[in-house]
Design an enzyme around this catalytic site. Structure first.
Site, PDB file in Angstrom:
ATOM      1  N   GLY A  53      73.028  81.120  69.870  1.00 24.33           N
ATOM      2  CA  GLY A  53      73.605  80.061  70.705  1.00 24.33           C
ATOM      3  C   GLY A  53      72.579  79.337  71.558  1.00 24.33           C
ATOM      4  O   GLY A  53      72.639  78.111  71.707  1.00 24.33           O
ATOM      5  N   SER A  54      71.633  80.070  72.127  1.00 25.68           N
ATOM      6  CA  SER A  54      70.651  79.419  73.016  1.00 25.68           C
ATOM      7  C   SER A  54      69.812  78.412  72.240  1.00 25.68           C
ATOM      8  O   SER A  54      69.587  77.292  72.698  1.00 25.68           O
ATOM      9  CB  SER A  54      69.738  80.461  73.667  1.00 25.68           C
ATOM     10  OG  SER A  54      70.508  81.332  74.450  1.00 25.68           O
ATOM     11  N   ASN A  72      82.243  80.969  79.063  1.00 26.59           N
ATOM     12  CA  ASN A  72      81.905  82.366  78.805  1.00 26.59           C
ATOM     13  C   ASN A  72      82.257  83.317  79.942  1.00 26.59           C
ATOM     14  O   ASN A  72      82.472  84.492  79.736  1.00 26.59           O
ATOM     15  CB  ASN A  72      80.413  82.501  78.471  1.00 26.59           C
ATOM     16  CG  ASN A  72      79.528  81.752  79.423  1.00 26.59           C
ATOM     17  OD1 ASN A  72      79.731  80.572  79.664  1.00 26.59           O
ATOM     18  ND2 ASN A  72      78.535  82.425  79.983  1.00 26.59           N
ATOM     19  N   GLN A 110      81.769  80.802  72.514  1.00 25.04           N
ATOM     20  CA  GLN A 110      82.843  81.720  72.927  1.00 25.04           C
ATOM     21  C   GLN A 110      84.199  81.332  72.325  1.00 25.04           C
ATOM     22  O   GLN A 110      85.189  82.010  72.581  1.00 25.04           O
ATOM     23  CB  GLN A 110      82.963  81.747  74.462  1.00 25.04           C
ATOM     24  CG  GLN A 110      81.752  82.289  75.181  1.00 25.04           C
ATOM     25  CD  GLN A 110      81.632  83.816  75.122  1.00 25.04           C
ATOM     26  OE1 GLN A 110      82.585  84.524  74.806  1.00 25.04           O
ATOM     27  NE2 GLN A 110      80.455  84.325  75.418  1.00 25.04           N
ATOM     28  N   SER A 166      77.215  81.378  67.637  1.00 26.51           N
ATOM     29  CA  SER A 166      76.338  82.551  67.738  1.00 26.51           C
ATOM     30  C   SER A 166      76.984  83.749  67.060  1.00 26.51           C
ATOM     31  O   SER A 166      78.191  83.991  67.231  1.00 26.51           O
ATOM     32  CB  SER A 166      76.091  82.860  69.217  1.00 26.51           C
ATOM     33  OG  SER A 166      75.377  84.067  69.345  1.00 26.51           O
ATOM     34  N   GLY A 167      76.174  84.502  66.305  1.00 29.30           N
ATOM     35  CA  GLY A 167      76.714  85.628  65.535  1.00 29.30           C
ATOM     36  C   GLY A 167      77.129  86.829  66.362  1.00 29.30           C
ATOM     37  O   GLY A 167      78.159  87.450  66.093  1.00 29.30           O
ATOM     38  N   HIS A 168      76.330  87.154  67.400  1.00 29.55           N
ATOM     39  CA  HIS A 168      76.585  88.449  68.056  1.00 29.55           C
ATOM     40  C   HIS A 168      77.822  88.460  68.939  1.00 29.55           C
ATOM     41  O   HIS A 168      78.211  89.504  69.457  1.00 29.55           O
ATOM     42  CB  HIS A 168      75.342  88.928  68.822  1.00 29.55           C
ATOM     43  CG  HIS A 168      75.026  88.200  70.076  1.00 29.55           C
ATOM     44  ND1 HIS A 168      75.292  88.724  71.317  1.00 29.55           N
ATOM     45  CD2 HIS A 168      74.467  86.998  70.291  1.00 29.55           C
ATOM     46  CE1 HIS A 168      74.897  87.863  72.241  1.00 29.55           C
ATOM     47  NE2 HIS A 168      74.386  86.810  71.641  1.00 29.55           N
ATOM     48  N   THR A 181      60.716  81.593  57.881  1.00 28.93           N
ATOM     49  CA  THR A 181      61.336  82.402  56.829  1.00 28.93           C
ATOM     50  C   THR A 181      62.726  82.851  57.280  1.00 28.93           C
ATOM     51  O   THR A 181      62.891  83.351  58.392  1.00 28.93           O
ATOM     52  CB  THR A 181      60.446  83.632  56.527  1.00 28.93           C
ATOM     53  OG1 THR A 181      59.159  83.135  56.161  1.00 28.93           O
ATOM     54  CG2 THR A 181      61.010  84.475  55.400  1.00 28.93           C
ATOM     55  N   CYS A 238      73.338  86.914  81.289  1.00 31.51           N
ATOM     56  CA  CYS A 238      72.048  86.277  81.558  1.00 31.51           C
ATOM     57  C   CYS A 238      71.764  86.223  83.051  1.00 31.51           C
ATOM     58  O   CYS A 238      70.628  86.181  83.461  1.00 31.51           O
ATOM     59  CB  CYS A 238      72.029  84.866  81.004  1.00 31.51           C
ATOM     60  SG  CYS A 238      72.792  84.746  79.409  1.00 31.51           S
TER      61      CYS A 238
END
Ligand SMILES: Cc1ncc(COP(=O)(O)O)c(C=O)c1O
Length: 397
Positions: free
Chosen positions: A72-73, A153, A181, A201-203, A239, A326
């Site tokens: 996300g960042s 968030n 979110q 964002s994946g996490h 990569t 954060c």
């Protein structure tokens, strides 16, 4: 760690077993570089291609509109910097955003202000929701870009993103939304969001950390963000994180198809939490009670230090948060809670409880069992509590 009660899913989530399963071959024997010509490399390229197709189908967009990033960042940085640069090319250096964006947007905006851009930060009011009428009033002839998050968030409020996007479109203004979110918590279809750029964002959706995407409307030509190799159509060199991409695609599919079932399961838990916590003395629910995701509740307890509350919950085996991950570690109160008009001392005493599909009623009951005792203990220790107890109510700024 198996007895941990994890209620900090807005900070990050556990990897689902199905995501782990699809990733495993790419962490093991399918380790080829997707740019290599031999079959081991081609297998990685094929997996990335399939992941892009699967995500596009789940989100209802074109596969070529998806660019993989580290999360996300990075997506927010890329979107905001590039959209500002595109707008500036046509002499438009005014940007519209809100007071309570994630720092990965706010800090970029602050840097742009130093470079001569002007930013209007829309208020979010006591309920934590941007008003479309304020956006309309903020437009200027030199407005070139608008960035507003989909779901906050910290407090979980849902913003009227489709309407905001439609208004931006009508004014010919680029629109980015940080939807990190939102995915998996609200019904998600890119075609109705009216966003030119969208960060994911994946996490936050049970994929690993370090993978995400920026979705870019294919009418927009973004400048490259990382130069080097030709990956991601030459716009984001490096990569590819093949295992992460494959896992992310699975997580996106599961998040989209599972949103309704997750929300139905969690709604009674959210209602129970809210009902029981609101019975405590001098407590406030932050953000609109209705227009919010089911997974997130944020309370302020008067006369409490958020950090002490978190530590005592941790000792009871419960993980929650007092603001965004954060900013924890900093003594500044959350900029989101301050944007709602909460005074500093009350913003300090906040607790974010964020659930996932894995959250159980037994876990919520355990939290409800220990929380009142902890609050009571901390208030007894607070030199301010006696005075606060006898005041009428919280004074919003
Ligand atoms: C709304 C929002 N945007 C952006 C981010 C940053 O995402 P990442 O951790 O993938 O860089 C987060 C993470 O907390 C978030 O909640």
């Amino acid at each position: 760690m198996s007895n941990i009660i994890y209620l900090d899913n807005a900070a990050t989530t556990r990897i689902s077993s199905t995501v782990r399963e699809v990733m495993e071959p790419y962490l093991d024997n399918l380790y080829g570089n997707a740019s290599s010509l031999y079959s081991l490399g081609r297998e990685s390229a094929r997996a990335i291609h399939k992941a892009r197709m699967d995500i596009a189908e789940a989100l209802n967009c074109d596969p070529c509109e998806i660019y993989f990033t580290s999360g996300g960042s990075e997506s927010n940085n890329w979107a905001v910097k590039s959209a500002a640069a595109l707008a500036a090319k046509s002499g438009k250096k005014h940007i519209i955003s809100s007071e309570f964006e994630h720092h990965a947007v706010l800090h970029v905006l602050q840097a742009l202000e130093k470079q001569g851009f002007e930013v209007t930060y829309l208020p979010v009011y006591e309920n934590g929701i941007v008003r479309v009428s304020d956006l309309e009033k903020a437009f200027r002839p030199d407005t070139g870009f608008c960035t507003l998050m989909h779901v906050n968030n910290e407090i979980g409020t849902i913003q009227p993103v489709s309407d905001i996007g439609a208004l931006c479109k009508a004014h010919g203004i680029l629109f980015h939304s940080d939807a990190v979110q939102a995915l998996g918590s609200v019904k998600f279809d890119i075609s109705v969001l009216n966003a030119d750029l969208l960060s994911l964002s994946g996490h936050k959706i049970h994929a690993p950390k370090g993978i995400g995407a920026l979705c870019v409307n294919n009418k927009i030509r973004l400048p490259p963000y990382i130069v080097g190799g030709a990956q991601e159509s030459g716009l984001r060199a490096g990569t590819e994180n093949v295992a992460g991409i494959v896992g992310f695609a699975k997580a996106v599919q599961e998040a989209v198809s599972g949103t309704e079932a997750k929300n139905s399961k969690l709604l009674p838990l959210k209602e129970k939490l809210c009902k029981e916590i609101m019975k405590l003395e001098k407590v406030h629910l932050n953000g609109d009670p209705e227009q919010r995701v089911v997974t997130n509740l944020n309370f302020s307890f008067e006369g409490i230090e958020g950090e002490s509350l978190l530590l005592m919950l941790d000792m009871a085996g419960i993980c929650c948060s007092s603001g965004s991950a954060c900013t924890s570690g900093s003594l500044d109160p959350s900029h989101v809670l301050l944007a709602l008009g909460l005074p500093h001392e009350i913003a300090h005493g906040s607790l974010r409880i964020s659930m996932s599909q894995y959250t159980t009623e037994a876990e919520i009951d355990k939290l409800l069992e220990v929380l009142p005792g902890i609050i009571n203990k901390l208030r007894i220790m607070s030199p301010l509590w006696e005075r606060i107890k006898n005041q009428c109510s919280i004074q919003k700024k």
